[in-house]
Motif scaffolding. Structure first.
Motif, PDB file in Angstrom:
ATOM      1  N   ARG A 283      83.036  -0.081  46.538  1.00  0.00           N
ATOM      2  CA  ARG A 283      81.860   0.195  47.137  1.00  0.00           C
ATOM      3  C   ARG A 283      82.522   1.244  48.035  1.00  0.00           C
ATOM      4  O   ARG A 283      83.525   0.943  48.591  1.00  0.00           O
ATOM      5  CB  ARG A 283      81.337  -0.805  47.552  1.00  0.00           C
ATOM      6  CG  ARG A 283      80.955  -1.988  46.032  1.00  0.00           C
ATOM      7  CD  ARG A 283      80.128  -3.616  46.812  1.00  0.00           C
ATOM      8  NE  ARG A 283      80.156  -3.938  45.998  1.00  0.00           N
ATOM      9  CZ  ARG A 283      78.384  -4.318  45.903  1.00  0.00           C
ATOM     10  NH1 ARG A 283      77.163  -3.265  45.864  1.00  0.00           N
ATOM     11  NH2 ARG A 283      78.401  -5.069  44.828  1.00  0.00           N
ATOM     12  N   TYR A 287      77.348   2.780  49.141  1.00  0.00           N
ATOM     13  CA  TYR A 287      76.247   1.058  49.076  1.00  0.00           C
ATOM     14  C   TYR A 287      77.704   0.347  49.094  1.00  0.00           C
ATOM     15  O   TYR A 287      77.349  -1.008  49.001  1.00  0.00           O
ATOM     16  CB  TYR A 287      77.750   1.315  47.488  1.00  0.00           C
ATOM     17  CG  TYR A 287      76.772   2.446  45.748  1.00  0.00           C
ATOM     18  CD1 TYR A 287      75.635   2.352  45.692  1.00  0.00           C
ATOM     19  CD2 TYR A 287      77.336   3.789  46.601  1.00  0.00           C
ATOM     20  CE1 TYR A 287      74.856   3.042  45.622  1.00  0.00           C
ATOM     21  CE2 TYR A 287      76.618   4.738  45.788  1.00  0.00           C
ATOM     22  CZ  TYR A 287      74.708   4.061  45.608  1.00  0.00           C
ATOM     23  OH  TYR A 287      74.910   5.263  44.569  1.00  0.00           O
ATOM     24  N   LYS A 288      78.589   0.213  50.385  1.00  0.00           N
ATOM     25  CA  LYS A 288      78.760  -1.288  50.741  1.00  0.00           C
ATOM     26  C   LYS A 288      77.792  -2.001  51.332  1.00  0.00           C
ATOM     27  O   LYS A 288      77.308  -1.788  52.043  1.00  0.00           O
ATOM     28  CB  LYS A 288      79.715  -0.787  51.949  1.00  0.00           C
ATOM     29  CG  LYS A 288      80.763  -1.831  52.842  1.00  0.00           C
ATOM     30  CD  LYS A 288      81.834  -1.078  53.806  1.00  0.00           C
ATOM     31  CE  LYS A 288      82.407  -0.599  53.619  1.00  0.00           C
ATOM     32  NZ  LYS A 288      83.760  -1.136  52.064  1.00  0.00           N
ATOM     33  N   GLU A 290      75.564  -2.977  49.199  1.00  0.00           N
ATOM     34  CA  GLU A 290      74.670  -2.693  49.249  1.00  0.00           C
ATOM     35  C   GLU A 290      74.268  -3.557  47.845  1.00  0.00           C
ATOM     36  O   GLU A 290      75.618  -3.549  46.759  1.00  0.00           O
ATOM     37  CB  GLU A 290      74.152  -1.634  48.992  1.00  0.00           C
ATOM     38  CG  GLU A 290      73.562  -0.841  50.015  1.00  0.00           C
ATOM     39  CD  GLU A 290      72.277  -1.256  51.003  1.00  0.00           C
ATOM     40  OE1 GLU A 290      71.652  -1.488  50.532  1.00  0.00           O
ATOM     41  OE2 GLU A 290      72.747  -0.258  52.532  1.00  0.00           O
ATOM     42  N   PHE A 291      73.126  -3.603  46.693  1.00  0.00           N
ATOM     43  CA  PHE A 291      72.742  -4.520  46.144  1.00  0.00           C
ATOM     44  C   PHE A 291      74.170  -5.630  45.317  1.00  0.00           C
ATOM     45  O   PHE A 291      73.623  -5.744  44.107  1.00  0.00           O
ATOM     46  CB  PHE A 291      73.319  -3.043  44.769  1.00  0.00           C
ATOM     47  CG  PHE A 291      72.556  -1.573  44.998  1.00  0.00           C
ATOM     48  CD1 PHE A 291      71.373  -2.013  45.477  1.00  0.00           C
ATOM     49  CD2 PHE A 291      72.795  -0.477  45.188  1.00  0.00           C
ATOM     50  CE1 PHE A 291      70.242  -0.877  45.358  1.00  0.00           C
ATOM     51  CE2 PHE A 291      72.246   0.670  45.777  1.00  0.00           C
ATOM     52  CZ  PHE A 291      70.820  -0.195  45.871  1.00  0.00           C
ATOM     53  N   THR A 737      69.626   2.585  48.810  1.00  0.00           N
ATOM     54  CA  THR A 737      70.297   1.874  50.016  1.00  0.00           C
ATOM     55  C   THR A 737      69.236   2.030  50.927  1.00  0.00           C
ATOM     56  O   THR A 737      68.543   3.272  51.837  1.00  0.00           O
ATOM     57  CB  THR A 737      71.245   2.301  50.140  1.00  0.00           C
ATOM     58  OG1 THR A 737      71.179   3.921  50.466  1.00  0.00           O
ATOM     59  CG2 THR A 737      72.428   2.399  49.127  1.00  0.00           C
ATOM     60  N   THR A 741      69.671   6.761  48.053  1.00  0.00           N
ATOM     61  CA  THR A 741      70.801   7.237  46.577  1.00  0.00           C
ATOM     62  C   THR A 741      72.116   8.025  47.011  1.00  0.00           C
ATOM     63  O   THR A 741      71.455   9.315  47.695  1.00  0.00           O
ATOM     64  CB  THR A 741      70.375   7.174  45.472  1.00  0.00           C
ATOM     65  OG1 THR A 741      68.594   6.763  44.912  1.00  0.00           O
ATOM     66  CG2 THR A 741      70.821   7.213  44.044  1.00  0.00           C
ATOM     67  N   TRP A 744      78.103  10.124  43.669  1.00  0.00           N
ATOM     68  CA  TRP A 744      78.906   9.298  43.527  1.00  0.00           C
ATOM     69  C   TRP A 744      79.423  10.099  42.296  1.00  0.00           C
ATOM     70  O   TRP A 744      78.695  11.197  41.640  1.00  0.00           O
ATOM     71  CB  TRP A 744      77.979   7.569  42.825  1.00  0.00           C
ATOM     72  CG  TRP A 744      77.113   8.079  42.149  1.00  0.00           C
ATOM     73  CD1 TRP A 744      75.209   8.219  41.712  1.00  0.00           C
ATOM     74  CD2 TRP A 744      77.349   8.541  40.297  1.00  0.00           C
ATOM     75  NE1 TRP A 744      74.552   8.669  40.854  1.00  0.00           N
ATOM     76  CE2 TRP A 744      75.636   8.803  39.363  1.00  0.00           C
ATOM     77  CE3 TRP A 744      78.430   8.345  39.136  1.00  0.00           C
ATOM     78  CZ2 TRP A 744      76.020   8.974  38.146  1.00  0.00           C
ATOM     79  CZ3 TRP A 744      77.785   8.781  37.710  1.00  0.00           C
ATOM     80  CH2 TRP A 744      76.384   9.161  37.315  1.00  0.00           C
ATOM     81  N   HIS A 772      81.488   1.625  41.906  1.00  0.00           N
ATOM     82  CA  HIS A 772      80.081   0.773  41.876  1.00  0.00           C
ATOM     83  C   HIS A 772      78.779   2.197  42.319  1.00  0.00           C
ATOM     84  O   HIS A 772      78.897   2.931  43.769  1.00  0.00           O
ATOM     85  CB  HIS A 772      80.000  -0.226  43.298  1.00  0.00           C
ATOM     86  CG  HIS A 772      78.286  -1.308  43.151  1.00  0.00           C
ATOM     87  ND1 HIS A 772      78.686  -2.212  42.628  1.00  0.00           N
ATOM     88  CD2 HIS A 772      77.329  -0.541  43.207  1.00  0.00           C
ATOM     89  CE1 HIS A 772      77.933  -2.514  42.616  1.00  0.00           C
ATOM     90  NE2 HIS A 772      76.503  -1.864  42.900  1.00  0.00           N
ATOM     91  N   TYR A 773      78.101   2.509  41.514  1.00  0.00           N
ATOM     92  CA  TYR A 773      76.849   3.363  42.106  1.00  0.00           C
ATOM     93  C   TYR A 773      75.654   2.578  41.006  1.00  0.00           C
ATOM     94  O   TYR A 773      75.294   2.238  40.198  1.00  0.00           O
ATOM     95  CB  TYR A 773      77.321   4.298  41.752  1.00  0.00           C
ATOM     96  CG  TYR A 773      77.408   5.029  40.052  1.00  0.00           C
ATOM     97  CD1 TYR A 773      76.478   5.708  39.674  1.00  0.00           C
ATOM     98  CD2 TYR A 773      78.821   4.330  39.069  1.00  0.00           C
ATOM     99  CE1 TYR A 773      77.085   5.550  37.747  1.00  0.00           C
ATOM    100  CE2 TYR A 773      78.897   4.387  38.258  1.00  0.00           C
ATOM    101  CZ  TYR A 773      77.970   5.154  37.156  1.00  0.00           C
ATOM    102  OH  TYR A 773      78.263   5.170  35.904  1.00  0.00           O
ATOM    103  N   ARG A 774      74.391   3.965  41.593  1.00  0.00           N
ATOM    104  CA  ARG A 774      73.732   3.011  40.983  1.00  0.00           C
ATOM    105  C   ARG A 774      72.060   4.860  40.928  1.00  0.00           C
ATOM    106  O   ARG A 774      71.946   5.317  41.852  1.00  0.00           O
ATOM    107  CB  ARG A 774      72.273   2.649  41.832  1.00  0.00           C
ATOM    108  CG  ARG A 774      70.790   1.802  41.347  1.00  0.00           C
ATOM    109  CD  ARG A 774      70.564   0.667  42.209  1.00  0.00           C
ATOM    110  NE  ARG A 774      70.916  -0.694  41.924  1.00  0.00           N
ATOM    111  CZ  ARG A 774      70.351  -1.641  42.173  1.00  0.00           C
ATOM    112  NH1 ARG A 774      69.275  -1.747  42.483  1.00  0.00           N
ATOM    113  NH2 ARG A 774      71.092  -2.173  41.774  1.00  0.00           N
ATOM    114  N   SER A 781      72.333  -1.525  39.054  1.00  0.00           N
ATOM    115  CA  SER A 781      73.628  -1.063  39.188  1.00  0.00           C
ATOM    116  C   SER A 781      74.821  -0.117  37.326  1.00  0.00           C
ATOM    117  O   SER A 781      74.257  -1.500  36.251  1.00  0.00           O
ATOM    118  CB  SER A 781      74.689  -1.159  39.717  1.00  0.00           C
ATOM    119  OG  SER A 781      74.258  -1.880  41.320  1.00  0.00           O
TER     120      SER A 781
END
Length: 795
Positions: A283, A287-288, A290-291, A737, A741, A744, A772-774, A781
């Motif tokens: 992450r 994204y730390k 998150e999700f 987040t 977004t 990434w 890790h990404y979305r 994710s």
């Protein structure tokens, strides 16, 4: 082996006749025959084409140098002495499609088309090895795909999505009367393993395809075997097994075809099982924390319990299964007439709506709002009958009659945490369609024209079942419970005029009439809404395009077009409560939404280089959005927030794309795509909901005789909160987040090895860094590091 024996026997038989000499042309990697190879003598007076067995008749060829040319293979010359030839061609590492079908429903030279069109052929599909057709579109680097759950895939094209882009399968529109404005996943019902090719039209396609084609058209062509050119029956089969580690994916596929001179048969079946999807563990700062999935819901001893998720990257309750099957028959009734029939069926298991299952209760981090939310099996069935007539006359050179019946079934099932009552709303749509298309060629022009009709019958029911007592009560269905219907009739014409060696003019016009109606019998469910609704409208659309092929390498295009989307049952007839204070009701005064679009492009193409630059702008008029609504002679607005689909002011979408493909050496090529899209609602200045972040793909490919590999990078740039509509953020806070977004990128590898003509191995590592990404607007994710392995057998 059987195929080799057949060809050998054929060559032996023809050798007894002094007037017949042949060349057998095969792929030097697979050993399979190549059809449609252009064969010509050095004097250019003798030409031939290879058939489906890879055989070209050289009877009229004198001795001398003979050339073998195909768009996908390196041209080769062979000295011909009058004896039979066996020629092996080397496939190019980079090839271009010279013919497109989707622009006017008939084959057309790419150089005459003024719209941007992306084509993907069968070999590319097999090498990319996508899990679903949604993943196939995403792998192009030119179509953005959103997913609310693992069993999803909603394409976004030029700021439009869902019911504003059109799905077409073997010439039949798939969009039905309940395609919604929210994200859809119907594209996964198209089996990527059964595709011969796919094409995407960017921009309005309403002149040819009618309503819904505002942002573009996705046209999928399933495999159809060629006729056998002789009395020998051609039989072939393919078996595929694939594994993917991120969701423990297991896929099995089989297809076979039988071809005779007057009959062909094709059958395909694919089954895929996905377990819960594992997201990336690496992450970045965006994204730390998150999700994460700290807990999930299980029903234990008749009660809902929160269960700790000991693996926060495992997205619990995302698993589903997918099944597809196709059977196609084709009959040659005479030299001028053939008929075909296709049966298509696809279904899923229950598909958990992952984004809803992660909603916190009252924004609390230690509780969940929903215990169950899943789509019931998403079923699609189609019967597709087609008649082709090729005898030329004053009115046409070719005519095609297409009659189809489709049946759709889907359901939504949800239950709040701690509530024993499961609400289920089920919809069934029967869709009948008829299309009659004509093609007439003149000396320097082509006329394409036709008419189409389709009718949708929609049934909707709603129940609530108590899981403890099994008591069943009725609830408000999603659409009118008295039934509803949607009817469309249209005539169209498209004219392609090659004005000179440089200029080609494309014009088109379509007149479309749409009517829909529905009735509500459940007065208790929504007593203040009208019992019945009826709506009719007419739309006139046109297109004008100019192509300038200033040289063999340079092409300039300008395209002006209008598109429309007529309100459907989901827009007009949707009846449901959002919450205790808000209700959505029908609006029978809704009008179609229209777009005016322009596109300017430049393309430079040579044997080793393709550069394509496209800019576009679309203005949307009478945009259909959900807004406040006042019911005449009703006091409902005094106690509830009443909403309906209404026509808003204007909106705009604009952007640009760049495609570069270059053959660096005979064995090495690079490709890069990048797409920028933006837009806004001009009534309030809010960003356009279905615009997407800047995205693209860079790849470096290598090919040798039997080995092919590709290193590629997929990427999205940051999409901040200022780029996202406020309503989207407020309604779906769990999708974003604190900054929106974050951008990434992923590093990926894939390779394939062709052991012989029967066996191929494909191995890949996607998301090598386990990032890790979305993707924007997605409710789940993306896969973490995914190791894929597939084995394909061809016989």
């Amino acid at each position: 082996m059987r195929q080799n024996l057949k060809i050998t026997l054929l060559l032996i038989l023809t050798s007894y006749h002094s007037f017949s000499q042949n060349a057998l042309i095969i792929d030097n990697s697979t050993g399979k025959p190549i059809n449609d190879v252009f064969v010509y003598h050095e004097d250019q007076n003798s030409i031939a084409y290879s058939d489906e067995k890879g055989i070209a008749d050289l009877t009229n060829f004198p001795t001398g140098l003979v050339f073998f040319q195909h768009p996908s293979y390196v041209t080769q010359s062979v000295s011909y002495t009058g004896n039979e030839l066996r020629v092996s061609l080397e496939e190019k590492i980079m090839s271009f499609n010279e013919v497109v079908i989707s622009a006017n429903k008939w084959e057309q030279e790419e150089e005459d088309v003024s719209q941007q069109i992306m084509s993907v052929n069968k070999k590319t599909i097999q090498f990319q090895n996508p899990q679903t057709s949604a993943d196939l579109l995403a792998s192009s680097g030119q179509v953005f795909v959103q997913k609310s759950q693992l069993g999803g895939g909603s394409p976004k094209i030029r700021g439009f999505s869902a019911n504003s882009v059109l799905l077409v399968v073997d010439g039949v529109r798939m969009n039905n009367a309940i395609f919604r404005g929210g994200n859809l996943q119907n594209v996964i019902n198209v089996d990527a393993n059964a595709l011969e090719s796919s094409e995407v039209i960017f921009g309005p396609g309403s002149v040819i395809y009618g309503s819904d084609a505002l942002g573009g058209v996705m046209d999928f062509h399933t495999i159809t075997p060629d006729w056998s050119s002789d009395e020998i029956t051609d039989i072939s089969a393919n078996i595929l097994t694939r594994y993917g580690s991120a969701a423990n994916e297991r896929t099995g596929h089989i297809d076979f075809s039988i071809a005779k001179r007057k009959v062909t048969l094709f059958h395909s079946t694919t089954y895929t099982a996905f377990d819960d999807l594992r997201a990336g563990s690496n992450r970045s700062s965006g994204y730390k924390n998150e999700f994460e999935r700290p807990f999930y819901v299980e029903r234990i001893d008749g009660s809902d319990r929160l269960v700790e998720n000991t693996d926060i990257d495992l997205q619990r309750s995302s698993a589903y299964d997918l099944f597809n099957t196709i059977t196609k028959l084709k009959f040659r009734l005479s030299d001028d007439l053939d008929a075909s029939y296709g049966f298509y069926f696809s279904t899923t298991s229950n598909i958990p709506r992952y984004d809803r299952l992660t909603l916190p209760l009252n924004n609390s981090s230690d509780s969940l709002e929903i215990a169950e939310w899943y789509y019931g099996p998403q079923k699609w069935m189609m019967h597709n009958a087609r008649l082709n007539y090729y005898k030329s006359n004053r009115l046409f050179d070719q005519v095609r009659l297409n009659i189809a019946f489709q049946k759709f079934e889907e359901s939504r099932n949800d239950r709040d945490f701690g509530d024993d009552r499961l609400r289920s709303r089920t919809e069934e749509v029967d869709m009948y369609s008829i299309a009659l298309d004509f093609d007439k060629e003149f000396s320097n022009s082509n006329l394409y024209y036709g008419l189409d009709f389709f009718y949708n019958d929609v049934e909707s029911v709603g129940i609530r079942r108590n899981l403890v007592t099994d008591e069943i009560t009725s609830v408000t269905p999603r659409y009118p419970d008295g039934g509803s219907s949607y009817t469309s009739f249209a005539i169209y014409g498209s004219y392609v005029n090659r004005l000179s060696e440089i200029f080609t003019l494309n014009t088109g016009l379509r007149l479309n009439s749409v009517s829909l109606s529905g009735s509500t019998s459940n007065e208790d469910a929504i007593s203040f809404a009208a019992d019945d609704f009826n709506l009719s409208n007419t739309a006139l659309n046109g297109s004008l395009g100019l192509v300038a092929n200033t040289s063999e390498k340079n092409k300039f295009s300008l395209n002006l077009s209008t598109g429309f989307r007529s309100p459907n049952i989901d827009d007009v007839g949707k009846v449901f409560e959002i919450d205790d204070n808000t209700v959505v009701v029908p609006n029978e005064n809704l009008s179609p939404e229209y777009t005016f679009s322009n596109e300017l492009s430049y393309q430079r193409k040579s044997d080793r280089l393709l550069i394509q630059v496209v800019g576009f702008y679309s203005r949307l008029y009478d945009a259909i959005v959900r807004g406040p609504y006042q019911i005449a002679n009703s006091t409902a607005s005094d106690t509830l927030q009443v909403r309906a689909q209404v026509n808003a002011d204007q909106a705009e979408a604009y952007g640009a794309s760049l495609l570069v493909r270059a053959e660096l050496t005979n064995d090495l090529a690079l490709s890069n795509t990048i797409t920028y899209t933006d837009g806004q609602d001009l009534s309030n200045g809010e960003p356009l909901r279905h615009a997407s972040p800047t995205f693209g793909r860079f790849s470096l490919s290598h090919r040798s005789k039997k080995f092919r590999s590709e290193f590629f990078i997929d990427y999205n740039l940051d999409y901040t909160l200022d780029d996202i509509p406020l309503t989207e953020i407020n309604d779906k806070p769990n999708l974003y987040t604190a900054t929106g977004t974050p951008g990434w990128f992923t590093l990926n590898l894939r390779s394939s090895y062709q052991f012989n003509k029967y066996l191929n191995l494909n191995v890949g590592i996607e998301n090598v860094l386990d990032t890790h990404y979305r993707p924007y607007s997605s409710g789940i994710s993306a896969p973490g590091r995914n190791i894929t392995l597939s084995i394909r057998g061809s016989f």
